[in-house]
Design a protein around this motif. Structure first.
Motif, mmCIF file in Angstrom:
data_model
loop_
_atom_site.group_PDB
_atom_site.id
_atom_site.type_symbol
_atom_site.label_atom_id
_atom_site.label_comp_id
_atom_site.label_asym_id
_atom_site.label_seq_id
_atom_site.Cartn_x
_atom_site.Cartn_y
_atom_site.Cartn_z
ATOM 1 N N UNK A 122 -9.825 34.748 15.810
ATOM 2 C CA UNK A 122 -9.741 35.236 14.429
ATOM 3 C C UNK A 122 -11.063 35.876 13.990
ATOM 4 N N UNK A 123 -12.176 35.234 14.310
ATOM 5 C CA UNK A 123 -13.491 35.785 13.996
ATOM 6 C C UNK A 123 -13.675 37.143 14.670
ATOM 7 N N UNK A 124 -13.297 37.253 15.939
ATOM 8 C CA UNK A 124 -13.434 38.520 16.657
ATOM 9 C C UNK A 124 -12.625 39.616 15.972
ATOM 10 N N UNK A 125 -11.461 39.290 15.472
ATOM 11 C CA UNK A 125 -10.635 40.277 14.790
ATOM 12 C C UNK A 125 -11.119 40.634 13.400
ATOM 13 N N UNK A 126 -12.000 39.826 12.832
ATOM 14 C CA UNK A 126 -12.469 40.082 11.460
ATOM 15 C C UNK A 126 -13.267 41.364 11.335
ATOM 16 N N UNK A 127 -13.795 41.895 12.423
ATOM 17 C CA UNK A 127 -14.567 43.142 12.326
ATOM 18 C C UNK A 127 -13.682 44.342 12.018
ATOM 19 N N UNK A 128 -12.372 44.178 12.102
ATOM 20 C CA UNK A 128 -11.468 45.311 11.930
ATOM 21 C C UNK A 128 -10.836 45.429 10.556
ATOM 22 N N UNK A 163 -6.507 37.543 13.411
ATOM 23 C CA UNK A 163 -6.167 37.039 14.739
ATOM 24 C C UNK A 163 -5.421 38.112 15.529
ATOM 25 N N UNK A 164 -4.404 38.702 14.902
ATOM 26 C CA UNK A 164 -3.601 39.699 15.590
ATOM 27 C C UNK A 164 -4.320 41.021 15.782
ATOM 28 N N UNK A 165 -5.289 41.351 14.915
ATOM 29 C CA UNK A 165 -6.119 42.546 15.131
ATOM 30 C C UNK A 165 -6.949 42.388 16.399
ATOM 31 N N UNK A 166 -7.446 41.184 16.645
ATOM 32 C CA UNK A 166 -8.203 40.941 17.882
ATOM 33 C C UNK A 166 -7.311 41.162 19.099
#
Length: 186
Positions: free
Chosen positions: A43-49, A65-68
């Motif tokens: 989820x954190x990794x996807x937060x950049x998007x 989460x799904x953006x990651x």
């Protein structure tokens, strides 16, 4: 690599997501518990998007989460297990571990030392009439580790990520201290 400033996002990635989580899996053999940490890291990794503040209290968790899964190359192979799918990883892994401490029906956790399922990461089988997706913790962790350099290169537009991990005692005197506020009316 230069020394990382404690409390920055890069420090979190190197110290927590790579080193400490790796020790948790490889040395302490806390395989099951590692899934409870890996979900929020995805989820954190996807937060950049997204354009929201990292510290937002809005309901952005599933989208992050799904953006990651959709945008980070090492996590794209999980994309077929996104929202609305039979083996939705947000619902069955991340949400299950965060709220009840167990994966929800349809996902099973294991580790490489498992003689039956340890080599079957992302394979599906049936158990007692239920279709389930097999997740091997070492393989998921390796994919998260591979995602970190990609996200580091993509995070320039997300200015508050370092501030979210910063220990206020380590900030220079001139830096603003990050705070969360809430109001109660009534």
């Amino acid at each position: 690599m230069a020394a990382l400033m404690e409390g920055t996002l890069d420090w979190f990635f190197e110290t927590v997501a790579i080193r400490d989580l790796g020790k948790m899996i490889d040395q302490a053999e806390l395989h099951y518990l590692s899934f409870g940490i890996m979900g929020p890291i995805i989820e954190l990794l996807g937060s950049v998007y997204d354009t929201k503040s990292f510290l937002t209290t809005e309901n952005v968790w599933n989208g992050r989460f799904n953006a990651a899964l959709a945008r980070i190359p090492s996590l794209r192979r999980y994309q077929r297990n996104r929202v609305g799918k039979q083996h939705d990883l947000y619902k069955h892994m991340r949400h299950g571990m965060a709220h009840v401490g167990a994966p929800e029906t349809g996902v099973v956790f294991t580790q490489r030392s498992d003689p039956y399922d340890g080599h079957r990461h992302l394979n599906k089988d049936s158990y007692n009439g239920t279709r389930r997706l097999i997740l091997v913790c070492e393989d998921l962790h390796a994919d998260i580790v591979d995602a970190i350099p990609y996200v580091r290169g993509d995070r320039s537009r997300k200015k508050d990520l370092d501030m979210a991990f910063m220990n206020p005692r380590l900030l220079p005197d001139s830096a603003p201290v990050p705070t969360l506020t809430c109001s109660v009316s009534g």
